[in-house]
Design a protein around this motif. Sequence first.
Motif, PDB file in Angstrom:
ATOM      1  N   ASP A  21       0.819  -1.221   0.000  1.00 34.01           N
ATOM      2  CA  ASP A  21       0.000   0.000   0.000  1.00 34.01           C
ATOM      3  C   ASP A  21       0.851   1.269   0.000  1.00 34.01           C
ATOM      4  O   ASP A  21       0.319   2.376  -0.089  1.00 34.01           O
ATOM      5  CB  ASP A  21      -1.000  -0.011   1.170  1.00 34.01           C
ATOM      6  N   SER A  22       2.183   1.117   0.063  1.00 32.00           N
ATOM      7  CA  SER A  22       3.050   2.300   0.082  1.00 32.00           C
ATOM      8  C   SER A  22       3.669   2.576  -1.283  1.00 32.00           C
ATOM      9  O   SER A  22       4.319   3.608  -1.470  1.00 32.00           O
ATOM     10  CB  SER A  22       4.178   2.105   1.105  1.00 32.00           C
ATOM     11  N   SER A  23       3.501   1.651  -2.229  1.00 32.43           N
ATOM     12  CA  SER A  23       4.237   1.770  -3.488  1.00 32.43           C
ATOM     13  C   SER A  23       3.518   1.014  -4.609  1.00 32.43           C
ATOM     14  O   SER A  23       3.062  -0.117  -4.414  1.00 32.43           O
ATOM     15  CB  SER A  23       5.650   1.200  -3.271  1.00 32.43           C
ATOM     16  N   TYR A  24       3.438   1.672  -5.782  1.00 32.40           N
ATOM     17  CA  TYR A  24       2.814   1.018  -6.941  1.00 32.40           C
ATOM     18  C   TYR A  24       3.603  -0.237  -7.335  1.00 32.40           C
ATOM     19  O   TYR A  24       3.024  -1.296  -7.609  1.00 32.40           O
ATOM     20  CB  TYR A  24       2.769   2.001  -8.124  1.00 32.40           C
ATOM     21  N   VAL A  25       4.937  -0.126  -7.351  1.00 37.29           N
ATOM     22  CA  VAL A  25       5.781  -1.262  -7.758  1.00 37.29           C
ATOM     23  C   VAL A  25       5.606  -2.421  -6.774  1.00 37.29           C
ATOM     24  O   VAL A  25       5.427  -3.580  -7.181  1.00 37.29           O
ATOM     25  CB  VAL A  25       7.267  -0.818  -7.853  1.00 37.29           C
ATOM     26  N   ALA A  26       5.640  -2.097  -5.487  1.00 32.09           N
ATOM     27  CA  ALA A  26       5.455  -3.150  -4.473  1.00 32.09           C
ATOM     28  C   ALA A  26       4.085  -3.807  -4.622  1.00 32.09           C
ATOM     29  O   ALA A  26       3.944  -5.022  -4.438  1.00 32.09           O
ATOM     30  CB  ALA A  26       5.625  -2.566  -3.070  1.00 32.09           C
ATOM     31  N   SER A  27       3.072  -2.999  -4.983  1.00 29.12           N
ATOM     32  CA  SER A  27       1.726  -3.584  -5.128  1.00 29.12           C
ATOM     33  C   SER A  27       1.692  -4.558  -6.303  1.00 29.12           C
ATOM     34  O   SER A  27       1.014  -5.585  -6.248  1.00 29.12           O
ATOM     35  CB  SER A  27       0.662  -2.485  -5.271  1.00 29.12           C
ATOM     36  N   LEU A  28       2.451  -4.253  -7.366  1.00 36.35           N
ATOM     37  CA  LEU A  28       2.502  -5.191  -8.505  1.00 36.35           C
ATOM     38  C   LEU A  28       3.230  -6.479  -8.125  1.00 36.35           C
ATOM     39  O   LEU A  28       2.793  -7.582  -8.471  1.00 36.35           O
ATOM     40  CB  LEU A  28       3.197  -4.542  -9.700  1.00 36.35           C
ATOM     41  N   GLY A  32       1.663 -10.393  -8.069  1.00 35.90           N
ATOM     42  CA  GLY A  32       2.277 -11.558  -8.702  1.00 35.90           C
ATOM     43  C   GLY A  32       2.618 -11.376 -10.174  1.00 35.90           C
ATOM     44  O   GLY A  32       2.237 -10.395 -10.816  1.00 35.90           O
ATOM     45  N   LEU A  33       3.332 -12.384 -10.699  1.00 41.53           N
ATOM     46  CA  LEU A  33       3.868 -12.298 -12.059  1.00 41.53           C
ATOM     47  C   LEU A  33       2.763 -12.166 -13.106  1.00 41.53           C
ATOM     48  O   LEU A  33       2.903 -11.410 -14.069  1.00 41.53           O
ATOM     49  CB  LEU A  33       4.748 -13.525 -12.361  1.00 41.53           C
ATOM     50  N   ASN A  34       1.643 -12.887 -12.944  1.00 45.66           N
ATOM     51  CA  ASN A  34       0.586 -12.797 -13.954  1.00 45.66           C
ATOM     52  C   ASN A  34       0.071 -11.365 -14.118  1.00 45.66           C
ATOM     53  O   ASN A  34      -0.179 -10.916 -15.230  1.00 45.66           O
ATOM     54  CB  ASN A  34      -0.576 -13.743 -13.627  1.00 45.66           C
ATOM     55  N   LYS A  35      -0.093 -10.660 -12.998  1.00 49.02           N
ATOM     56  CA  LYS A  35      -0.560  -9.263 -13.062  1.00 49.02           C
ATOM     57  C   LYS A  35       0.490  -8.388 -13.755  1.00 49.02           C
ATOM     58  O   LYS A  35       0.154  -7.511 -14.574  1.00 49.02           O
ATOM     59  CB  LYS A  35      -0.848  -8.742 -11.644  1.00 49.02           C
ATOM     60  N   ILE A  36       1.770  -8.632 -13.448  1.00 49.81           N
ATOM     61  CA  ILE A  36       2.843  -7.852 -14.080  1.00 49.81           C
ATOM     62  C   ILE A  36       2.838  -8.091 -15.593  1.00 49.81           C
ATOM     63  O   ILE A  36       2.920  -7.145 -16.393  1.00 49.81           O
ATOM     64  CB  ILE A  36       4.211  -8.227 -13.460  1.00 49.81           C
ATOM     65  N   LEU A  37       2.690  -9.351 -15.990  1.00 52.62           N
ATOM     66  CA  LEU A  37       2.680  -9.675 -17.422  1.00 52.62           C
ATOM     67  C   LEU A  37       1.453  -9.076 -18.109  1.00 52.62           C
ATOM     68  O   LEU A  37       1.526  -8.619 -19.253  1.00 52.62           O
ATOM     69  CB  LEU A  37       2.719 -11.193 -17.623  1.00 52.62           C
ATOM     70  N   GLU A  38       0.336  -9.065 -17.386  1.00 55.38           N
ATOM     71  CA  GLU A  38      -0.881  -8.436 -17.918  1.00 55.38           C
ATOM     72  C   GLU A  38      -0.629  -6.955 -18.203  1.00 55.38           C
ATOM     73  O   GLU A  38      -1.048  -6.423 -19.239  1.00 55.38           O
ATOM     74  CB  GLU A  38      -1.985  -8.601 -16.868  1.00 55.38           C
ATOM     75  N   LYS A  39       0.072  -6.294 -17.263  1.00 55.91           N
ATOM     76  CA  LYS A  39       0.371  -4.861 -17.448  1.00 55.91           C
ATOM     77  C   LYS A  39       1.304  -4.658 -18.644  1.00 55.91           C
ATOM     78  O   LYS A  39       1.130  -3.711 -19.413  1.00 55.91           O
ATOM     79  CB  LYS A  39       1.014  -4.264 -16.187  1.00 55.91           C
TER      80      LYS A  39
END
Length: 111
Positions: A21-28, A32-39
């Motif tokens: 909740d303190s960082s966009y990168v940390a939230s990604l 997890g990896l699937n959400k990162i790949l989706e982005k």
Amino acid sequence: MSDTLARLAEVLEERKNAAPDSSYVASLYHKGLNKILEKVGEEAVETILAAKDVAAGGDVDELIYETADLWFHSLIMLAALGQHPQAVLDELDRRFGLSGHAEKAARQPSA
Ligand SMILES: N=c1c2ncn([C@@H]3O[C@H](COP(=O)(O)OP(=O)(O)OP(=O)(O)O)[C@@H](O)[C@H]3O)c2ncn1[C@@H]1O[C@H](COP(=O)(O)O)[C@@H](O)[C@H]1O
């Protein structure tokens, strides 16, 4: 390596220890990896649409903005998998001066 890339890579490593909740990168990372790949996929599509707009006479600023989003999310993908952007720059350096046609011909023996 570009100073910007090096600094960003450092921040992306630091964010592995940050609260979601303190960082966009940390939230990604947390999602997890699937959400990162989706982005990465989403930003790639947005970049393509922005490039088509520029070709049709549209605003180039949007293309730069979307390409930055694409690079940024690609860097998060690499960091999540324990890879540093220097490895990508090294690969581009290795290819430097090697014609794409020549490289492909060396890869694919003609039938
Ligand atoms: N370069 C960036 C950067 N580029 C884009 N973004 C964010 O990436 C997100 C892009 O997602 P979208 O446009 O799809 O918008 P969204 O609706 O918020 O995203 P979703 O809810 O769909 O996932 C936005 O929230 C942008 O703010 C970035 N967030 C951070 N950085 C860098 O990363 C550093 C660390 O950021 P934090 O981890 O948030 O501290 C920052 O200091 C910057 O240097």
